[in-house]
Design an enzyme around this catalytic site. Structure first.
Site, PDB file in Angstrom:
ATOM      1  N   CYS A 194       0.819  -1.207   0.000  1.00  0.00           N
ATOM      2  CA  CYS A 194       0.000   0.000   0.000  1.00  0.00           C
ATOM      3  C   CYS A 194       0.864   1.272   0.000  1.00  0.00           C
ATOM      4  O   CYS A 194       1.598   1.526  -0.939  1.00  0.00           O
ATOM      5  CB  CYS A 194      -0.972  -0.054   1.177  1.00  0.00           C
ATOM      6  SG  CYS A 194      -2.370   1.082   1.082  1.00  0.00           S
ATOM      7  N   HIS A 195       0.793   2.068   1.061  1.00  0.00           N
ATOM      8  CA  HIS A 195       1.567   3.308   1.169  1.00  0.00           C
ATOM      9  C   HIS A 195       2.969   3.101   1.751  1.00  0.00           C
ATOM     10  O   HIS A 195       3.772   4.029   1.785  1.00  0.00           O
ATOM     11  CB  HIS A 195       0.818   4.327   2.035  1.00  0.00           C
ATOM     12  CG  HIS A 195      -0.363   4.948   1.366  1.00  0.00           C
ATOM     13  ND1 HIS A 195      -1.579   4.301   1.292  1.00  0.00           N
ATOM     14  CD2 HIS A 195      -0.512   6.123   0.734  1.00  0.00           C
ATOM     15  CE1 HIS A 195      -2.431   5.077   0.649  1.00  0.00           C
ATOM     16  NE2 HIS A 195      -1.814   6.189   0.294  1.00  0.00           N
TER      17      HIS A 195
END
Length: 187
Positions: free
Chosen positions: A114-115
């Site tokens: 994800c991030h």
């Protein structure tokens, strides 16, 4: 997914408040079921609070080891869960950047979803790498020299990346495969 036995392997999960809950709990469970020992490493003391998405509070989780005490030599691999708040804070933690860099220098598997690749950018580990991430990081990764692709999971020399919670099954499977393979000549 459980074909890879990682018995006896110690896996650091580096995170703080705001971590995306599923991106912590699903890989954690996969490591445990494959015989590994997950360890929650954080700059926080006591407990951290996860999020479900960026808007809903999730559960709390006990910190096993302070980031200031963590050393790459003590672990076989590291997992970097996402969550916007978590990832944004972790990339500003100089000790987190140094720890991830130490894993790379030792050739130990690194998995980020994800991030979390924001921390990999900060650690200067993405140039020339084939990677994926949450869609909003595409420009950040490309600007840092990565070859970004929109795929559920990508592995490049022991560095595994994935897009979002919807890709957790593929992410966990590839993460376990890389951990079971062990050190790579270069991560």
């Amino acid at each position: 997914m459980m074909a890879n036995n990682i018995s006896g392997k110690k896996v650091a999960f580096l995170l703080t408040n705001g971590v995306e809950q599923a991106e912590l709990t699903e890989p954690w469970k996969a490591v445990q079921e494959a015989g590994g020992q997950p360890v929650l490493v954080s700059p926080e003391e006591g407990q951290i609070t996860a999020m479900k998405g960026d808007w809903e509070y999730g559960d709390t989780f006990t910190v096993d080891q302070q980031l200031s005490q963590a050393k790459a030599d003590d672990f076989d691999a590291i997992v970097l869960p996402g969550g916007t708040l978590n990832a944004d804070k972790m990339r500003l933690e100089s000790e987190a950047v140094a720890l991830v860099r130490a894993f790379a220098e030792a050739g130990k598997p690194i998995s980020a979803i994800c991030h979390a690749p924001w921390l990999l950018i900060e650690a200067d580990l993405v140039k020339g790498r084939h990677m994926t991430s949450y869609a909003s990081l595409e420009s950040d990764l490309k600007n840092a020299g990565a070859n970004w692709v929109d795929e559920e999971v990508v592995t490049d020399r022991g560095l595994t990346t994935s897009r979002n919670p919807g890709d957790l099954k593929a992410f966990c499977s590839k993460m376990l495969e890389e951990i079971s393979e062990g050190q790579h000549s270069e991560v």
